[in-house]
Write a protein that holds these residues in place. Structure first.
Motif, PDB file in Angstrom:
ATOM      1  N   LYS A   1       0.988  -1.116  -0.017  1.00  0.00           N
ATOM      2  CA  LYS A   1       0.008   0.082  -0.065  1.00  0.00           C
ATOM      3  C   LYS A   1       0.702   1.329  -0.189  1.00  0.00           C
ATOM      4  CE  LYS A   1      -3.655   0.130   2.487  1.00  0.00           C
ATOM      5  NZ  LYS A   1      -4.522  -0.030   3.655  1.00  0.00           N
ATOM      6  N   PRO A   2       0.299   2.091  -0.505  1.00  0.00           N
ATOM      7  CA  PRO A   2       1.298   3.676  -0.550  1.00  0.00           C
ATOM      8  C   PRO A   2       1.297   4.156   0.574  1.00  0.00           C
ATOM      9  CG  PRO A   2      -0.533   3.748  -2.215  1.00  0.00           C
ATOM     10  CD  PRO A   2      -0.761   2.306  -1.552  1.00  0.00           C
ATOM     11  N   LYS A   3       2.623   4.480   1.008  1.00  0.00           N
ATOM     12  CA  LYS A   3       2.719   5.261   2.488  1.00  0.00           C
ATOM     13  C   LYS A   3       1.685   6.508   2.617  1.00  0.00           C
ATOM     14  CE  LYS A   3       7.458   3.966   3.055  1.00  0.00           C
ATOM     15  NZ  LYS A   3       8.603   4.462   3.395  1.00  0.00           N
ATOM     16  N   PRO A   4       0.788   6.364   3.620  1.00  0.00           N
ATOM     17  CA  PRO A   4       0.027   7.842   3.590  1.00  0.00           C
ATOM     18  C   PRO A   4       0.706   8.994   3.768  1.00  0.00           C
ATOM     19  CG  PRO A   4       0.253   6.509   5.821  1.00  0.00           C
ATOM     20  CD  PRO A   4       1.076   5.857   4.713  1.00  0.00           C
ATOM     21  N   ARG A   5       0.868   9.760   2.857  1.00  0.00           N
ATOM     22  CA  ARG A   5       1.276  11.258   3.039  1.00  0.00           C
ATOM     23  C   ARG A   5       0.555  12.088   2.162  1.00  0.00           C
ATOM     24  NH1 ARG A   5       7.093  11.241  -0.156  1.00  0.00           N
ATOM     25  NH2 ARG A   5       6.257  10.452  -2.290  1.00  0.00           N
ATOM     26  N   SER A   6       0.628  13.302   2.286  1.00  0.00           N
ATOM     27  CA  SER A   6      -0.013  14.297   1.402  1.00  0.00           C
ATOM     28  C   SER A   6       0.783  14.872  -0.059  1.00  0.00           C
ATOM     29  CB  SER A   6      -0.706  15.748   2.038  1.00  0.00           C
ATOM     30  OG  SER A   6      -1.507  15.232   3.157  1.00  0.00           O
ATOM     31  N   CYS A   7       0.235  15.266  -1.034  1.00  0.00           N
ATOM     32  CA  CYS A   7       0.917  15.957  -2.004  1.00  0.00           C
ATOM     33  C   CYS A   7       0.759  17.387  -1.837  1.00  0.00           C
ATOM     34  CB  CYS A   7       0.322  15.300  -3.279  1.00  0.00           C
ATOM     35  SG  CYS A   7       1.441  16.284  -4.772  1.00  0.00           S
ATOM     36  N   THR A   8       1.740  18.094  -1.337  1.00  0.00           N
ATOM     37  CA  THR A   8       1.577  19.535  -1.194  1.00  0.00           C
ATOM     38  C   THR A   8       1.432  20.334  -2.286  1.00  0.00           C
ATOM     39  OG1 THR A   8       4.024  19.634  -1.405  1.00  0.00           O
ATOM     40  CG2 THR A   8       3.084  19.135   0.695  1.00  0.00           C
ATOM     41  N   HIS A   9       1.842  19.853  -3.389  1.00  0.00           N
ATOM     42  CA  HIS A   9       1.415  20.711  -4.738  1.00  0.00           C
ATOM     43  C   HIS A   9      -0.439  20.651  -4.730  1.00  0.00           C
ATOM     44  CE1 HIS A   9       1.467  22.658  -8.437  1.00  0.00           C
ATOM     45  NE2 HIS A   9       0.917  21.583  -9.103  1.00  0.00           N
ATOM     46  N   THR A  10      -0.926  19.776  -4.836  1.00  0.00           N
ATOM     47  CA  THR A  10      -2.245  19.571  -5.155  1.00  0.00           C
ATOM     48  C   THR A  10      -3.253  19.359  -3.850  1.00  0.00           C
ATOM     49  OG1 THR A  10      -2.208  17.040  -5.372  1.00  0.00           O
ATOM     50  CG2 THR A  10      -1.782  18.526  -7.339  1.00  0.00           C
ATOM     51  N   GLY A  11      -2.581  19.171  -2.753  1.00  0.00           N
ATOM     52  CA  GLY A  11      -3.639  18.729  -1.630  1.00  0.00           C
ATOM     53  C   GLY A  11      -4.309  17.429  -1.750  1.00  0.00           C
ATOM     54  N   ARG A  12      -3.818  16.516  -2.799  1.00  0.00           N
ATOM     55  CA  ARG A  12      -4.479  15.331  -2.706  1.00  0.00           C
ATOM     56  C   ARG A  12      -3.406  14.288  -2.156  1.00  0.00           C
ATOM     57  NH1 ARG A  12      -7.055  14.827  -8.794  1.00  0.00           N
ATOM     58  NH2 ARG A  12      -8.538  16.527  -8.656  1.00  0.00           N
TER      59      ARG A  12
ATOM     60  N   ASP B   1     -10.978   7.428  -6.302  1.00  0.00           N
ATOM     61  CA  ASP B   1     -11.481   8.534  -5.599  1.00  0.00           C
ATOM     62  C   ASP B   1     -10.414  10.073  -5.999  1.00  0.00           C
ATOM     63  OD1 ASP B   1     -11.866  10.520  -3.160  1.00  0.00           O
ATOM     64  OD2 ASP B   1     -13.381   8.753  -2.899  1.00  0.00           O
ATOM     65  N   GLU B   2     -11.298  11.209  -5.887  1.00  0.00           N
ATOM     66  CA  GLU B   2     -10.662  12.368  -6.181  1.00  0.00           C
ATOM     67  C   GLU B   2      -9.742  12.839  -5.379  1.00  0.00           C
ATOM     68  OE1 GLU B   2     -13.501  15.121  -7.531  1.00  0.00           O
ATOM     69  OE2 GLU B   2     -14.224  14.075  -9.551  1.00  0.00           O
ATOM     70  N   ILE B   3      -9.788  12.404  -3.990  1.00  0.00           N
ATOM     71  CA  ILE B   3      -8.941  12.871  -2.829  1.00  0.00           C
ATOM     72  C   ILE B   3      -7.494  12.311  -3.185  1.00  0.00           C
ATOM     73  CG2 ILE B   3     -10.572  12.681  -1.273  1.00  0.00           C
ATOM     74  CD1 ILE B   3      -9.482  10.317   0.082  1.00  0.00           C
ATOM     75  N   PHE B   4      -7.301  11.518  -4.118  1.00  0.00           N
ATOM     76  CA  PHE B   4      -5.857  10.897  -4.671  1.00  0.00           C
ATOM     77  C   PHE B   4      -5.417  11.425  -5.627  1.00  0.00           C
ATOM     78  CE2 PHE B   4      -8.026   7.638  -1.976  1.00  0.00           C
ATOM     79  CZ  PHE B   4      -6.839   7.146  -1.238  1.00  0.00           C
ATOM     80  N   THR B   5      -4.231  11.428  -5.902  1.00  0.00           N
ATOM     81  CA  THR B   5      -3.484  12.133  -7.112  1.00  0.00           C
ATOM     82  C   THR B   5      -3.824  11.127  -8.376  1.00  0.00           C
ATOM     83  OG1 THR B   5      -1.425  10.895  -6.579  1.00  0.00           O
ATOM     84  CG2 THR B   5      -1.625  13.146  -5.600  1.00  0.00           C
ATOM     85  N   THR B   6      -3.764  11.574  -9.516  1.00  0.00           N
ATOM     86  CA  THR B   6      -3.597  10.654 -10.564  1.00  0.00           C
ATOM     87  C   THR B   6      -2.660   9.463 -10.683  1.00  0.00           C
ATOM     88  OG1 THR B   6      -4.334  12.495 -11.793  1.00  0.00           O
ATOM     89  CG2 THR B   6      -3.655  10.668 -13.035  1.00  0.00           C
ATOM     90  N   PRO B   7      -2.973   8.490 -10.691  1.00  0.00           N
ATOM     91  CA  PRO B   7      -2.030   7.243 -10.595  1.00  0.00           C
ATOM     92  C   PRO B   7      -1.064   7.204 -11.736  1.00  0.00           C
ATOM     93  CG  PRO B   7      -4.015   6.322 -11.363  1.00  0.00           C
ATOM     94  CD  PRO B   7      -4.214   7.933 -11.000  1.00  0.00           C
ATOM     95  N   ARG B   8       0.386   6.977 -11.430  1.00  0.00           N
ATOM     96  CA  ARG B   8       1.391   6.650 -12.355  1.00  0.00           C
ATOM     97  C   ARG B   8       1.036   5.386 -13.280  1.00  0.00           C
ATOM     98  NH1 ARG B   8       5.912   7.753  -8.340  1.00  0.00           N
ATOM     99  NH2 ARG B   8       7.178   6.819 -10.062  1.00  0.00           N
ATOM    100  N   PRO B   9       1.333   5.413 -14.448  1.00  0.00           N
ATOM    101  CA  PRO B   9       0.853   3.970 -15.142  1.00  0.00           C
ATOM    102  C   PRO B   9       2.053   3.049 -14.744  1.00  0.00           C
ATOM    103  CG  PRO B   9       2.457   5.599 -16.657  1.00  0.00           C
ATOM    104  CD  PRO B   9       1.993   6.201 -15.403  1.00  0.00           C
ATOM    105  N   PHE B  10       1.348   1.661 -15.051  1.00  0.00           N
ATOM    106  CA  PHE B  10       1.934   0.495 -14.436  1.00  0.00           C
ATOM    107  C   PHE B  10       3.226   0.224 -15.460  1.00  0.00           C
ATOM    108  CE2 PHE B  10       3.013  -4.306 -15.391  1.00  0.00           C
ATOM    109  CZ  PHE B  10       3.208  -4.381 -14.288  1.00  0.00           C
ATOM    110  N   ALA B  11       3.027   0.668 -16.366  1.00  0.00           N
ATOM    111  CA  ALA B  11       4.537   0.517 -17.402  1.00  0.00           C
ATOM    112  C   ALA B  11       5.614   1.326 -16.928  1.00  0.00           C
ATOM    113  CB  ALA B  11       4.203   1.167 -18.943  1.00  0.00           C
ATOM    114  N   GLU B  12       5.305   2.191 -16.081  1.00  0.00           N
ATOM    115  CA  GLU B  12       6.569   3.077 -15.423  1.00  0.00           C
ATOM    116  C   GLU B  12       6.952   2.350 -14.114  1.00  0.00           C
ATOM    117  OE1 GLU B  12       7.118   7.024 -12.780  1.00  0.00           O
ATOM    118  OE2 GLU B  12       5.435   7.119 -14.600  1.00  0.00           O
TER     119      GLU B  12
END
Length: 207
Positions: free
Chosen positions: A129-140, A171-182
């Motif tokens: 699971k992603p570590k819980p932390r905020s993205c300061t640029h978007t607030g998501r 959910d919109e509270i999360f940032t846009t996910p990066r693609p699996f290929a990356e």
């Protein structure tokens, strides 16, 4: 192939999961496997097979099938006898370990045995699971690639395939996910093995 995978992963599951743990001896063995850089024997071949498959091109060598259903995206890495059950198990653990530094916590590691009339299916699973932390640029909330799952499926005790996939939050509270290929590129795009590393394959062949 899709019907075969559906039989292996019926829903809902009725069997219980239990913790997946290594013995001290198995842990030491895995540490040495990583130290010997055994993973280099298969990262590049699976990486190339994934991109050939994505481009609808055929080639000899290791087999990969693309996984894309609902919001999940990933790859199925089929076992090849040249790898050996021991190396394949180490490789399964290694993929999960290399995902952790990308902003992940190991949520659970479990295993389940399910007996069918004609075969016994064993599934080993790492759920990250992603570590819980905020993205300061978007607030998501930063989700990176979303939840990541690595599981190893064995049929009658013999390795069948590894599934490696991401399952992003919608959910919109999360940032846009990066693609699996990356994600695959980050973990798998590594140099080929040395002759010495190739020569050690048989040392770890057995589980």
């Amino acid at each position: 192939m899709s019907s075969f995978l559906q039989r292996l992963f019926p829903s809902p599951a009725t069997d219980s999961w239990r913790p997946l743990v290594r013995t001290a001896k198995e842990e030491q063995r895995h540490v040495q496997w990583v130290r010997d850089q055994m993973y280099l024997n298969w990262l590049e071949p699976y990486y190339k097979a994934y991109h050939f498959r994505k481009a609808h091109l055929s080639r000899a060598g290791l087999r990969v099938q693309l996984l894309q259903e609902d919001s999940r995206e990933g790859a199925i890495l089929f076992y090849d006898p040249s790898i050996g059950p021991g190396n394949f198990r180490h490789f399964f653990d290694y993929i999960a370990e290399q995902t952790l530094p990308l902003g992940y916590n190991a949520s659970t590691s479990d295993q389940r045995v399910r007996h069918h009339p004609e075969y016994t299916e064993t599934v080993l699973k790492h759920f990250l699971k992603p570590k819980p932390r905020s993205c300061t640029h978007t607030g998501r909330c930063q989700q990176h690639f979303g939840n990541v799952v690595v599981d190893l499926v064995l049929i009658n005790g013999q390795p069948g395939f590894i599934r490696f996939f991401s399952n992003p939050f919608q959910d919109e509270i999360f940032t846009t996910p990066r693609p699996f290929a990356e994600l695959l590129d980050t973990v798998f795009n590594q140099p080929p093995p040395t002759e010495a590393t190739q020569a050690r394959i048989k040392s770890y062949y057995r589980a």
